[in-house]
Design an enzyme around this catalytic site. Sequence first.
Site, short mmCIF file in Angstrom:
data_model
loop_
_atom_site.label_atom_id
_atom_site.label_comp_id
_atom_site.label_asym_id
_atom_site.label_seq_id
_atom_site.Cartn_x
_atom_site.Cartn_y
_atom_site.Cartn_z
N ASP A 279 3.51 1.99 -4.85
CA ASP A 279 2.45 2.73 -5.56
C ASP A 279 2.04 1.88 -6.76
OD1 ASP A 279 1.01 4.34 -7.26
OD2 ASP A 279 2.31 6.09 -7.03
N HIS B 276 -12.60 -0.82 -7.89
CA HIS B 276 -13.82 0.00 -7.93
C HIS B 276 -13.57 1.47 -7.58
CE1 HIS B 276 -15.36 -0.48 -3.47
NE2 HIS B 276 -14.12 -0.06 -3.53
N ASP C 143 0.87 -1.19 0.00
CA ASP C 143 0.00 0.00 0.00
C ASP C 143 0.90 1.23 0.00
OD1 ASP C 143 -2.24 1.96 0.83
OD2 ASP C 143 -3.31 0.06 0.78
#
Length: 479
Positions: A335, A355, A300
Amino acid sequence: MTSLTTLAQLILKNCEALDASCVARGIAVPSLDDLAYTPGSDVANHDPAVGEAIRTVTNAALQLLSTVRPTPLVLYSLALGGTVSAAAHVAAELHVAEALKESGEKGLHINDIAAKCKTDPLKLAPILRLLASHWVFKEVTPDVFANNRMSSLLDKGQSVEELQKYPESKYSKPSAGMAAGINHFGDETLKLSAHLYEALSDPDWTFSSASNKCAANKAFNTDLTLWKFYEQPEQRERYDRFKIMMASAEKFQAPDLISKSFDWMSLPKDAVVVDVGGGMGNISMLIAKANPELKVVCQDLPETIETGKGRWNGKEREGEASMIAAGRVSLQAYDFFSAQPIKNASVYFLKHVLHDWSDAASLEILRNIRAAAGPDTKLVVMDKVLPYTCLVSEDTDTTEVPGYMRPTLPAPLTNVGAASAGFPYTAAMQMLMIGNGQERTINHFVRLLKEAGWKLECVRQSDALAQNPSSLTAVPIPI
Ligand SMILES: C[S@@+](CC[C@H](N)C(=O)[O-])C[C@H]1O[C@@H](n2cnc3c(N)ncnc32)[C@H](O)[C@@H]1O
């Protein structure tokens, strides 16, 4: 032709099945006037037959209501839905449920509630009356309101006095997750909704897939993506509230969601699973705990990884800390718009990541993984598979994805979406508003994955109406 009684009979038949299920479970059908909600007391449970009956009742009741009420009124009621969201937000922020806790079913006069909540009774009364008309609070006698089953969920678990004195810790108790969600929807979501048309009608933004050219940017007058906007010190309260809401929403998901998302047992010893955009590592930990032979890497952004490292350090989390020490779980800053540093992993796992992003951005994420994949790599995407609102038959829809659950509808129902009571569609709107993201239909996923060099091999779904995220497994194809 559909008669009203045909719809009513469908409701009756399914209500009989639900009554019988409550009797079999030894619970009474809950009353909306109950003073408090208790977990496990809902008619709904994890039994698929009960879920099916609830969806049919919901769908038929909504179709019946929309049929019998004057058509212009139905449309106006829908368009005014935001006022309920605003009213719930005010009630939760002013701590009305907490103010009513002591007075039980007798309730309190609006003047006394307003005095406790430090507001004007003439302003609070219409707010509570709108909510009471939706069974959130109850007007027991004129101008006297009491808590009920639904309003009790707004209780943050502290006294009004404590909440007013220490507003910064209003969500510190475990029960405050629901109020955090109500306040997030009544604040950000409502503000974003009011600016959606502005974003769509801006000639420079209409066809943009950039995540900083959406309703959130108009609403907050910023060039930052919503996530960067949240990271500013003055937005801390909103960001913390969002995280609390997300953590509490996880509790509503099926407990075996992750274990059933992939055949983890099929992987060899020491196989590497990369949880891309894995947050602080909650899901990585779940995978690793259930499959101690695997090596799970949670990736993350640096800030989130740093917070995650702190999170798995404490004494009360010794189990997780030992998995990190043993190298079973690791946390890596990365990233996902840059080259994937872990090559040829067995599984790249993306839960609730795609999403958030437009097709253009999702293609970038998927292509970075594709470039790192080996011939036996699997990609696992967990997101909602958005149901079409129309019925799609096998004859007209040629999509053949093993495991795909095509929604069905008993006659005379006509709208698949109604059975979901809107949930996946409101989620799709939120994704659109917070960053030009998308909840996707099955065909949308097939297209998107193919364009990025992946073939959708199968989908695992716990329901056809996206009440839970589905898990899509894809394999690399030549690019
Ligand atoms: C909706 S959360 C999902 C978290 C986790 N997968 C889950 O399901 O609980 C999306 C995650 O994507 C992460 N993220 C956003 N942009 C990213 C980027 N450019 N690179 C890596 N992670 C990113 C966020 O920090 C966040 O943790």
